[in-house]
Every structure is written in C-alpha cells, then in structure tokens.
Design an enzyme around this catalytic site. Structure first.
Site, short mmCIF file in Angstrom:
data_model
loop_
_atom_site.label_atom_id
_atom_site.label_comp_id
_atom_site.label_asym_id
_atom_site.label_seq_id
_atom_site.Cartn_x
_atom_site.Cartn_y
_atom_site.Cartn_z
N GLU A 77 4.71 -0.30 0.52
CA GLU A 77 4.06 -0.39 -0.75
C GLU A 77 4.26 -2.66 -0.63
O GLU A 77 4.13 -2.48 -2.26
CB GLU A 77 5.46 -0.16 -2.06
CG GLU A 77 5.99 1.48 -1.24
CD GLU A 77 6.61 1.56 -1.95
OE1 GLU A 77 7.91 0.95 -2.69
OE2 GLU A 77 7.56 3.02 -1.32
N GLU A 125 0.88 -0.86 0.25
CA GLU A 125 0.47 0.22 0.05
C GLU A 125 0.93 1.15 -0.04
O GLU A 125 2.31 1.61 0.00
CB GLU A 125 -1.35 0.23 1.25
CG GLU A 125 -0.03 -0.77 2.68
CD GLU A 125 0.93 0.52 2.97
OE1 GLU A 125 1.25 1.44 3.01
OE2 GLU A 125 1.50 -0.51 3.01
#
Lengths: 352, 352
Positions: A318, A175
C-alpha cells in the site's frame, strides 16, 4: 516520440558536485563528522537528485495504485479478489494502514484505479485510469497486450504529472492488488534470473500447499510466456500488472522531474525493476524504504544495489513502508537545513 | 526508604493480558494478520507498559543530560572537554541535532546539567541538578563517591517527576559529555564481562593511537577500581558519570509511572544497564531506538535482549536516535488507534 520516450529523455544524471557541497555543509554542523550516518547519506542524495543546495520536503505524496490480476483464479492468494475493490474504498475513507501512516508522515495519498476488476464508484480522491478489468491469467498466456503495458506506464506518468501541479517534493510508491505478489515474483525471476523458489513468498499469508501451488503456477507462467529480460515492456506485458506498470511510469516521471522516489516493498520493487529496465538512470533517484518479509524483495534490493532505510518486518504494501521511509528522509533534510554550524554555535572543533 | 527504593517499589510487571487484547484488535484491522511486523510488536508492548487499551502518545519528551568526565584528561576523546558546556548552550538555542530531530518527532527536549565542569548560565529550559564539576578521573580512582552516584540517580528521578506534571506519554534518553563513551565502555565491560577491546569504539572519532590509549586507560580504570557487577551503584560510582546516573534514574522513574522508554545509543545503553542492575523489571519498559556504530552497543542490546528499531549508522548521541525511534513508536500506536476493522470497512476476511 511517445510519452514514455519523452519522459525518459528528460532523466538526467544526478548532481554529484552538489552532493559534495552538501557533505561540506553536513561536516560544518555541530556534530562529529559522519555521526548521523545514513541520515547524512540520504540528505546528500536528495540534494543530488533535486539539484537544490538545501531542498525542502514540504509536499510528500504516496501513489497507491490498485489493480486486479487474472492469476488470482489459480488460488495464489489467501484473500478473494473482491478485496482489491473493497480496499480501494477503505483507502478513500481513510481507514487503511497507508492512510494512517501517510497522515503520520504528513503525506497526501493519491489513490488510482489502474485496472480493478469492477467499476468503482466515482469518488473524490479517486483517480480512474483503468487499463482493463484486471489482467488476464498469466498461467494461460500473457497478462496483457504490449499496448496495454505501454498504456499503464503512460497512465502512471500522467497521474504523476497531474499531481505535480499541486506540488511534489518527494514521493512514495504503493499498491493494492490481490495476487500481485505473484506478478512481482515473476518479474523478479525474469530480471534477476534467480530460481522461482528463492524469490516466492507467502504474500498475504498462504500456507505451505498454497506456496507450492504458487511456485508451480509461476513456473508455468514463465514457461508459457517466455518474457524477455532485455525488454522491460515485454516482461510487464507477459507477467506484470496494470498497477505495476503504472508505478513504473510514476517512478520514471518522478526522476524526470528530479523528485526522489521512496520505493515501498516487494511489488513496488518489481515496478522499480521495470522502470530500471526502461532507463537504468532512475536507480539513482530511488530509496528503498524498507526490507520486506517477502523473500524476493531482498533479491530486488541486491539487484538494484539499494540499501533499505528500515527493517521492520513489514509485508502490507500500500506504500506503508514508504510513508515511514519518507519520515526518515524528511528528518535527514531537516538536519541539513536546520542544524547550527560549529562557527555559528561557538562550539570548538575537534583537536589536532 | 530512599527515593530510589521508593521508585523501584512502584515498578510493576507489564500487563500481558492487555497485550493479548491489543493483538486481537490488531488482527481485526484491515490488513493481513501480522503484516505490520514490528509496528504491531511495538504497539502491543506500549499497551502492556501503559496499561491502557488504546494509549495515546501525545506528550513525547527527550531527556538530554550533560556532564563532564575527569577521564577526558587522558586524551580519550577527539574533542576538548569545553565542548560539553558549549553543546548545552547549543541545545538551549535549538541548533543541535537533537533539537532538529525532536522537533521532527513533535517531542519536547528537557536539557539538564548533571555535572558540567563549569557553572552554566541560568537559562530558560535548562534544569540544573549539578552533582559535581565533572567526575574524577577513573584511571586514578573512583569517578565519584557512592553518595554522588545515588544523588545522580535521584536527580534523574526528580527531573522526570517534575516534567511528568506537564504530561508524558513516552520518553527518549539522550546525553552529552565529552569522554562519556569511555565511561559507557567501562560499564558495559563490567556488566557483560566482555573484553575491553570488543566493546570499545572511536566515540566522536579518535584515530588508531587514540583507540589504543582509550583501551589502556579503560583496563587501568577497571583494574584500579574493581567495580562489582552485582552492585550497579558501585559500578556507576567507580566508572560511570553523573549524566549516566541521571538517565538510569529517569529510566527507573518512567517505568514506575508506566511510561515507555526509548533508549538511544551506547551511553544511554550504559544507563539502561545501571537501571537494569538496580531493577531487572525495567527491561520490559525499554525499546532500543537503534543500533549504534559504537561496537559496545551491540553487546548491550544482546545482554538486555533488546532488538533495535532502526539501524542507521548513527553515533551522535544526544537522544537523536531516540527521537527517530519515538516517531516509529507513535506510528505503531496510530495504527492501533486509527485503522478501520474488517467489519467496519466491509472488507472480506481471508478464505478458509
């Protein structure tokens, strides 16, 4: 029956019998029994999840979902909110940490906009499933409506299902969203009932005053919203984020398709808590990629009973840790598939 | 000047200035500073070792050395000594754990016979540098002569140098030798001065009685031979093994060519102790791949001040942990080389 219920209904228990068979195979390979430790554990669990005796992990996919957070207005992050969109473009150009590590692992990255605060340029490789232009400020009221929470989970399911058509054997979660460690801390506090101070960290790197402020804001958000730990969608709506809801949906979808899920760090962990709150069975489909520097992550891992594969002091998010974890998972499956047995190799077994 | 002295003379201090430059570069990449934790540490150290600003890790090589141990006659292993030779053939056919994991990491495996108890068939891919047909039983006297100890180290240097011509950017160490955890325990006890009981494990899987016997044999071997911890070659000669000497030579050679060394588990760790005893500077060239189940390994890591990259409950040896560690090291270097900077990506830096 809505999409979430349909997905949850398809999630079965993992195949424990096949896991015993996998261990038999592992024990027949040319190595002392159990000597590959966690690699054997991981391989066994992937067999149980996939329902295949000798699964292959050819198609590896990291889902990196981006969204903005209204609570960023409270100064809870060291970076300006504009960075969320800027980083999405960086993902699409291949310049971010997740691009490098996913490539190293041989994994595709699916980048999706679940709720970035601006309209992103339509670009090849960008999935747009915008639920809103960032959440509302949870320090002032609920981050989103219940309908938006459901929509974000459904979006995650859809993104998984669209990508599944291209082949998926294992996934990682990831994310990007300025201020999303604040949402993750709130979710963690609600489900685990731990003190805010004990599960709130510095995110991208705020100083002592910033951390104090973040804790105050989090207490306020929980006091005002009163999220109900018995209702995961309520928690997501009141103190969550669109990318977190999306990842929860993707986790549920993966489990419903018998696909192992490598959970990244703290924010992905919060999404795992939401998925687990909706359907506890998903826990058996999850691997914890690593143990994040964010202190609340340990609490999540303990709550879910997950033991991290790696411990490399990562705190980037991420999906970077998930990419590395997938590399280890793939190694474990290659052991199961490619090693010679004592019999085939003509190697003597242990004495007595 | 002999080969060992020549090699040691070439080992320089690592380039600390270049490491600062590497950190500057890492800090300019699109991620919060320090957020890739140990990946950044590893990348920085590889820069310092290689003396290159942006090194590449294209050529990865695992050195897996095999040898037999006279002390196997004391029943210290769960497997018969014949397994050493059988496993070498398994390595050459590609069926062992190290073959699978080296392939996963994109690494070549160099298999060498340093002292297997039988004559091995000449096979493509097998390097023969036999110092003897196994060591002598250290419970009865020295495992080898001082000349043999020196010869084994020189053999390791030569194997590295021959392979270096094919290109080497990073190496891993590995070994195979029934009863070699006994030698590794003896070496560890001598250098670290810890109690035999605290650094002796079950190797390939002996039972309680076997462990008790192993400890008795080890005490006897040290009492009889009195290895001198101030003289690493004396320790190697009295309680070591040919493959351990070979690996010590390979470690020294790698350092002399500015090549990072990923040390595998307990037996490789004992080889690292020998190399360190000969030239303490080599320590800066070493990474500990993982933390082995063998209890003595933690003692070695503490003694050398090395922090393991992985902790996966491995205890197979062969270089299997090193192969996985090399995968992480390569990921770290790709971060350094391939990520976009804040400037290039147009991403805002942190506030204040």
């Amino acid at each position: 029956m809505n999409k979430i219920e349909q997905t949850v209904k398809k999630i079965t228990n993992i195949d424990v019998k096949l896991m015993d068979k996998a261990q038999e195979r592992l024990d027949s390979l040319t190595k002392p029994q159990g000597s590959l430790g966690r690699l054997e554990e991981i391989a066994r669990l992937i067999v149980g999840i996939s329902g295949k005796e000798t699964p292959e992990l050819k198609n590896k996919v990291i889902f990196t979902f981006a969204s903005d957070h209204g609570v960023a207005a409270e100064g809870v992050s060291a970076y300006p909110a504009a960075v969320t969109a800027q980083m999405v473009y960086n993902f699409l150009r291949g310049g971010a940490g997740i691009n490098v590590l996913a490539k190293h692992a041989g994994a595709r990255v699916v980048v999706a906009d679940l709720g970035v605060a601006e309209d992103l340029k339509i670009s090849p490789g960008l999935v747009i499933k915008k639920i809103g232009y960032g959440t509302k400020n949870m320090a002032k009221g609920p981050a989103m409506t219940k309908e938006e929470a459901i929509k974000s989970i459904c979006a995650g399911i859809e993104i998984f299902e669209d990508e599944f058509a291209r082949g998926i054997d294992i996934i990682g979660t990831g994310e990007m969203g300025i201020a999303n460690t604040t949402a993750a801390s709130a979710i963690t506090a609600v489900f685990t009932q731990e003190k805010i101070e004990d599960i709130t960290g510095r995110g991208t790197g705020i100083n002592d005053a910033g951390l104090k402020n973040k804790i105050t804001i989090l207490k306020e958000a929980i006091k005002i919203n009163k999220p109900n730990p018995g209702d995961a969608i309520d928690v997501l709506a009141k103190v969550g984020g669109f990318e977190i809801g999306g990842l929860a949906g993707t986790i549920l979808a993966a489990a419903s398709y018998k696909v192992p899920v490598v959970i990244d760090g703290f924010i992905s962990g919060a999404a795992a808590l939401i998925a687990y709150g909706i359907e506890p069975k998903v826990k058996d489909y999850m691997f914890a990629a690593h143990c994040s520097v964010e202190i609340g992550h340990k609490t999540i891992l303990k709550f879910l009973g997950l033991k991290p594969i790696l411990d490399l002091n990562l705190r980037l998010g991420e999906g970077t840790g998930a990419a590395l974890g997938i590399g280890i998972a793939e190694a474990s499956i290659k052991i199961l598939r490619e090693m010679a047995t004592f019999k085939n190799a003509g190697v003597s077994e242990r004495g007595k």
